[in-house]
Design a protein around this motif. Structure first.
Motif, PDB file in Angstrom:
ATOM      1  N   UNK A  79       0.816  -1.220   0.000  1.00 32.76           N
ATOM      2  CA  UNK A  79       0.000   0.000   0.000  1.00 32.76           C
ATOM      3  C   UNK A  79       0.849   1.270   0.000  1.00 32.76           C
ATOM      4  N   UNK A  80       2.138   1.159   0.281  1.00 37.64           N
ATOM      5  CA  UNK A  80       3.013   2.335   0.311  1.00 37.64           C
ATOM      6  C   UNK A  80       3.814   2.449  -0.988  1.00 37.64           C
ATOM      7  N   UNK A  81       4.466   1.348  -1.393  1.00 39.55           N
ATOM      8  CA  UNK A  81       5.385   1.402  -2.528  1.00 39.55           C
ATOM      9  C   UNK A  81       4.823   0.789  -3.814  1.00 39.55           C
ATOM     10  N   UNK A  85       4.155  -8.004  -2.817  1.00 41.11           N
ATOM     11  CA  UNK A  85       4.433  -8.558  -1.496  1.00 41.11           C
ATOM     12  C   UNK A  85       3.868  -9.970  -1.451  1.00 41.11           C
ATOM     13  N   UNK A  86       4.756 -10.963  -1.314  1.00 41.64           N
ATOM     14  CA  UNK A  86       4.317 -12.355  -1.196  1.00 41.64           C
ATOM     15  C   UNK A  86       3.866 -12.604   0.241  1.00 41.64           C
ATOM     16  N   UNK A 139      -1.332  -4.616   2.876  1.00 41.00           N
ATOM     17  CA  UNK A 139      -0.025  -5.277   2.795  1.00 41.00           C
ATOM     18  C   UNK A 139       1.101  -4.261   2.632  1.00 41.00           C
ATOM     19  N   UNK A 140       2.218  -4.543   3.289  1.00 42.26           N
ATOM     20  CA  UNK A 140       3.383  -3.660   3.197  1.00 42.26           C
ATOM     21  C   UNK A 140       4.628  -4.459   2.885  1.00 42.26           C
ATOM     22  N   UNK A 141       5.442  -3.903   2.010  1.00 40.44           N
ATOM     23  CA  UNK A 141       6.744  -4.492   1.726  1.00 40.44           C
ATOM     24  C   UNK A 141       7.618  -4.307   2.959  1.00 40.44           C
ATOM     25  N   UNK A 142       8.585  -5.191   3.176  1.00 45.19           N
ATOM     26  CA  UNK A 142       9.480  -5.025   4.328  1.00 45.19           C
ATOM     27  C   UNK A 142      10.139  -3.644   4.307  1.00 45.19           C
TER      28      UNK A 142
END
Length: 171
Positions: A79-81, A85-86, A139-142
């Motif tokens: 949702x940010x980048x 995202x798995x 969902x967010x990427x690390x």
């Protein structure tokens, strides 16, 4: 269940009458085309796997209790980048499959009731709905975070936006 004019992407009909007095077990797995169609339906890049293991037991009122596990590997956009995202989804499943004439219960601590159509319940559609409910809504990427400029010193994320609002007119 989906409207009658639409065939579900992942359809696995179960005739409630086929569940004998000793119950039965089913393993449902979505094929590649079914997973791709579900990903389109959910608006996500991919459903890489979808499997449900269920045990069915008849109940005294003619309903069938379904319990088991749903497991899926999905890819969602951060949702940010917006990076992919798995994620692994694993959920317990508890449902009551209702024959005609059995009214749904409205008990918050009871399994969800799924009405049948002519004594048939589409387990695939029920599992697709369970997966949709289990997806991470944000969902967010690390390491992905909102920009620091969007927060004030107290960490309020929308404070910077408040500065952009025009001042209220004074009378």
């Amino acid at each position: 269940m989906p409207p009658d004019d639409r065939v579900p992407e992942f359809s696995r009909p179960l005739h409630l009458g086929s569940v004998g007095p000793d119950g039965r077990r089913e393993v449902l797995e979505a094929a590649e085309a079914e997973r791709a169609a579900l990903a389109r339906r959910f608006g996500i890049p991919a459903v890489e796997s979808l499997r449900a293991e269920l045990r069915f037991r008849p109940e005294a009122d003619g309903a069938v209790r379904a319990e088991g596990r749903l497991a899926a590997d999905v890819v969602q956009n951060c949702v940010v980048t917006l990076e992919p995202v798995a994620q692994r989804v694993e959920e317990a499943v508890a449902l009551r499959l209702l024959p005609a004439g059995v009214e749904p219960r409205d008990e918050p601590d009871e399994p969800d009731d799924i009405p049948s159509d002519g004594g048939v319940v589409d387990l695939g559609e029920a599992m697709a709905e369970q997966l949709a409910l289990a997806l991470d809504p944000y969902p967010r990427a690390p390491g992905a975070a909102l920009p620091a400029e969007a927060s004030d010193a107290a960490g309020r994320p929308l404070a910077a936006l408040a500065k952009l609002r025009p001042a209220a007119p004074r009378h």
